[in-house]
Motif scaffolding. Structure first.
Motif, PDB file in Angstrom:
ATOM      1  N   PHE A  10     -29.244   7.579  -4.758  1.00 13.49           N
ATOM      2  CA  PHE A  10     -29.377   6.287  -4.098  1.00 13.49           C
ATOM      3  C   PHE A  10     -28.133   5.953  -3.286  1.00 13.49           C
ATOM      4  O   PHE A  10     -28.231   5.358  -2.211  1.00 13.49           O
ATOM      5  N   ARG A  11     -26.969   6.348  -3.750  1.00 14.11           N
ATOM      6  CA  ARG A  11     -25.727   6.132  -3.011  1.00 14.11           C
ATOM      7  C   ARG A  11     -25.765   6.933  -1.698  1.00 14.11           C
ATOM      8  O   ARG A  11     -25.455   6.408  -0.623  1.00 14.11           O
ATOM      9  N   GLU A  12     -26.174   8.190  -1.780  1.00 17.18           N
ATOM     10  CA  GLU A  12     -26.222   9.031  -0.589  1.00 17.18           C
ATOM     11  C   GLU A  12     -27.290   8.555   0.396  1.00 17.18           C
ATOM     12  O   GLU A  12     -27.063   8.563   1.615  1.00 17.18           O
ATOM     13  N   VAL A  13     -28.436   8.129  -0.096  1.00 13.42           N
ATOM     14  CA  VAL A  13     -29.499   7.614   0.765  1.00 13.42           C
ATOM     15  C   VAL A  13     -28.987   6.392   1.532  1.00 13.42           C
ATOM     16  O   VAL A  13     -29.220   6.254   2.737  1.00 13.42           O
ATOM     17  N   ASN A  14     -28.256   5.532   0.859  1.00 17.84           N
ATOM     18  CA  ASN A  14     -27.711   4.348   1.512  1.00 17.84           C
ATOM     19  C   ASN A  14     -26.657   4.739   2.543  1.00 17.84           C
ATOM     20  O   ASN A  14     -26.666   4.236   3.674  1.00 17.84           O
ATOM     21  N   GLU A  15     -25.760   5.651   2.183  1.00 16.88           N
ATOM     22  CA  GLU A  15     -24.696   6.062   3.100  1.00 16.88           C
ATOM     23  C   GLU A  15     -25.240   6.804   4.318  1.00 16.88           C
ATOM     24  O   GLU A  15     -24.806   6.562   5.443  1.00 16.88           O
ATOM     25  N   ARG A  16     -26.174   7.720   4.101  1.00 18.06           N
ATOM     26  CA  ARG A  16     -26.696   8.538   5.208  1.00 18.06           C
ATOM     27  C   ARG A  16     -27.681   7.807   6.096  1.00 18.06           C
ATOM     28  O   ARG A  16     -27.645   7.935   7.314  1.00 18.06           O
ATOM     29  N   TYR A  17     -28.604   7.077   5.460  1.00 19.20           N
ATOM     30  CA  TYR A  17     -29.733   6.524   6.191  1.00 19.20           C
ATOM     31  C   TYR A  17     -29.780   4.996   6.214  1.00 19.20           C
ATOM     32  O   TYR A  17     -30.656   4.418   6.847  1.00 19.20           O
ATOM     33  N   GLY A  18     -28.868   4.357   5.506  1.00 17.76           N
ATOM     34  CA  GLY A  18     -28.851   2.900   5.470  1.00 17.76           C
ATOM     35  C   GLY A  18     -30.029   2.308   4.724  1.00 17.76           C
ATOM     36  O   GLY A  18     -30.391   1.154   4.938  1.00 17.76           O
ATOM     37  N   ILE A  19     -30.632   3.106   3.855  1.00 20.76           N
ATOM     38  CA  ILE A  19     -31.807   2.660   3.103  1.00 20.76           C
ATOM     39  C   ILE A  19     -31.372   2.216   1.711  1.00 20.76           C
ATOM     40  O   ILE A  19     -30.708   2.953   0.988  1.00 20.76           O
ATOM     41  N   GLN A  20     -31.755   0.982   1.371  1.00 18.25           N
ATOM     42  CA  GLN A  20     -31.566   0.490   0.012  1.00 18.25           C
ATOM     43  C   GLN A  20     -32.946   0.308  -0.582  1.00 18.25           C
ATOM     44  O   GLN A  20     -33.841  -0.207   0.082  1.00 18.25           O
ATOM     45  N   THR A  21     -33.113   0.741  -1.809  1.00 21.37           N
ATOM     46  CA  THR A  21     -34.439   0.716  -2.415  1.00 21.37           C
ATOM     47  C   THR A  21     -34.404   0.102  -3.808  1.00 21.37           C
ATOM     48  O   THR A  21     -33.411   0.233  -4.524  1.00 21.37           O
ATOM     49  N   THR A  22     -35.483  -0.566  -4.162  1.00 19.36           N
ATOM     50  CA  THR A  22     -35.582  -1.122  -5.510  1.00 19.36           C
ATOM     51  C   THR A  22     -35.951  -0.055  -6.528  1.00 19.36           C
ATOM     52  O   THR A  22     -35.968  -0.330  -7.722  1.00 19.36           O
ATOM     53  N   THR A  23     -36.227   1.150  -6.049  1.00 18.25           N
ATOM     54  CA  THR A  23     -36.557   2.241  -6.962  1.00 18.25           C
ATOM     55  C   THR A  23     -35.463   2.416  -8.006  1.00 18.25           C
ATOM     56  O   THR A  23     -35.734   2.770  -9.144  1.00 18.25           O
ATOM     57  N   GLN A  24     -34.239   2.114  -7.620  1.00 13.57           N
ATOM     58  CA  GLN A  24     -33.124   2.286  -8.544  1.00 13.57           C
ATOM     59  C   GLN A  24     -33.261   1.420  -9.798  1.00 13.57           C
ATOM     60  O   GLN A  24     -32.630   1.694 -10.813  1.00 13.57           O
ATOM     61  N   PHE A  25     -34.091   0.387  -9.726  1.00 11.19           N
ATOM     62  CA  PHE A  25     -34.303  -0.475 -10.890  1.00 11.19           C
ATOM     63  C   PHE A  25     -35.437   0.026 -11.779  1.00 11.19           C
ATOM     64  O   PHE A  25     -35.698  -0.542 -12.831  1.00 11.19           O
ATOM     65  N   HIS A  26     -36.111   1.084 -11.345  1.00  9.31           N
ATOM     66  CA  HIS A  26     -37.265   1.591 -12.078  1.00  9.31           C
ATOM     67  C   HIS A  26     -37.046   2.959 -12.701  1.00  9.31           C
ATOM     68  O   HIS A  26     -37.953   3.513 -13.306  1.00  9.31           O
ATOM     69  N   VAL A  27     -35.855   3.506 -12.505  1.00 15.68           N
ATOM     70  CA  VAL A  27     -35.507   4.802 -13.088  1.00 15.68           C
ATOM     71  C   VAL A  27     -34.153   4.685 -13.770  1.00 15.68           C
ATOM     72  O   VAL A  27     -33.381   3.767 -13.490  1.00 15.68           O
ATOM     73  N   ASP A  28     -33.872   5.608 -14.645  1.00 16.56           N
ATOM     74  CA  ASP A  28     -32.567   5.668 -15.299  1.00 16.56           C
ATOM     75  C   ASP A  28     -31.572   6.263 -14.303  1.00 16.56           C
ATOM     76  O   ASP A  28     -31.698   7.435 -13.938  1.00 16.56           O
ATOM     77  N   PRO A  29     -30.602   5.479 -13.822  1.00 16.29           N
ATOM     78  CA  PRO A  29     -29.685   5.983 -12.802  1.00 16.29           C
ATOM     79  C   PRO A  29     -28.830   7.157 -13.269  1.00 16.29           C
ATOM     80  O   PRO A  29     -28.320   7.915 -12.449  1.00 16.29           O
ATOM     81  N   SER A  30     -28.714   7.342 -14.559  1.00 16.38           N
ATOM     82  CA  SER A  30     -27.899   8.447 -15.067  1.00 16.38           C
ATOM     83  C   SER A  30     -28.723   9.724 -15.281  1.00 16.38           C
ATOM     84  O   SER A  30     -28.166  10.762 -15.635  1.00 16.38           O
ATOM     85  N   LYS A  31     -30.045   9.639 -15.042  1.00 16.70           N
ATOM     86  CA  LYS A  31     -30.889  10.824 -15.206  1.00 16.70           C
ATOM     87  C   LYS A  31     -30.484  11.874 -14.184  1.00 16.70           C
ATOM     88  O   LYS A  31     -30.353  11.597 -12.997  1.00 16.70           O
ATOM     89  N   GLU A  32     -30.321  13.096 -14.654  1.00 21.02           N
ATOM     90  CA  GLU A  32     -29.924  14.186 -13.775  1.00 21.02           C
ATOM     91  C   GLU A  32     -31.127  14.804 -13.076  1.00 21.02           C
ATOM     92  O   GLU A  32     -32.225  14.873 -13.632  1.00 21.02           O
ATOM     93  N   LEU A  33     -30.881  15.225 -11.841  1.00 19.86           N
ATOM     94  CA  LEU A  33     -31.893  15.909 -11.037  1.00 19.86           C
ATOM     95  C   LEU A  33     -31.381  17.308 -10.739  1.00 19.86           C
ATOM     96  O   LEU A  33     -30.192  17.500 -10.494  1.00 19.86           O
TER      97      LEU A  33
END
Length: 61
Positions: A10-33
């Protein structure tokens, strides 16, 4: 390379594309991908941004 987390995504999406999303409130931010998952999600957000840009251009015509 260590796996990145949703918070990293979510940090990279915001930095690269200027997109902020509420998805971050629906997933565990510490979950690894995995790198593959991370890149797939990153591409999806890039594609969404491109679609929104095209729609904005059409509205401005």
């Amino acid at each position: 390379m260590a796996n990145k987390t949703y918070a990293d995504l979510f940090r990279e999406v915001n930095e690269r594309y200027g997109i902020q999303t509420t998805t971050q409130f629906h997933v565990d931010p510490s979950k690894e991908l995995s790198d593959k998952e991370y890149q797939e999600h990153l591409k999806a957000y890039k594609d969404v941004g491109l679609v929104l840009d095209e729609l904005a251009k059409k509205e401005g015509e």
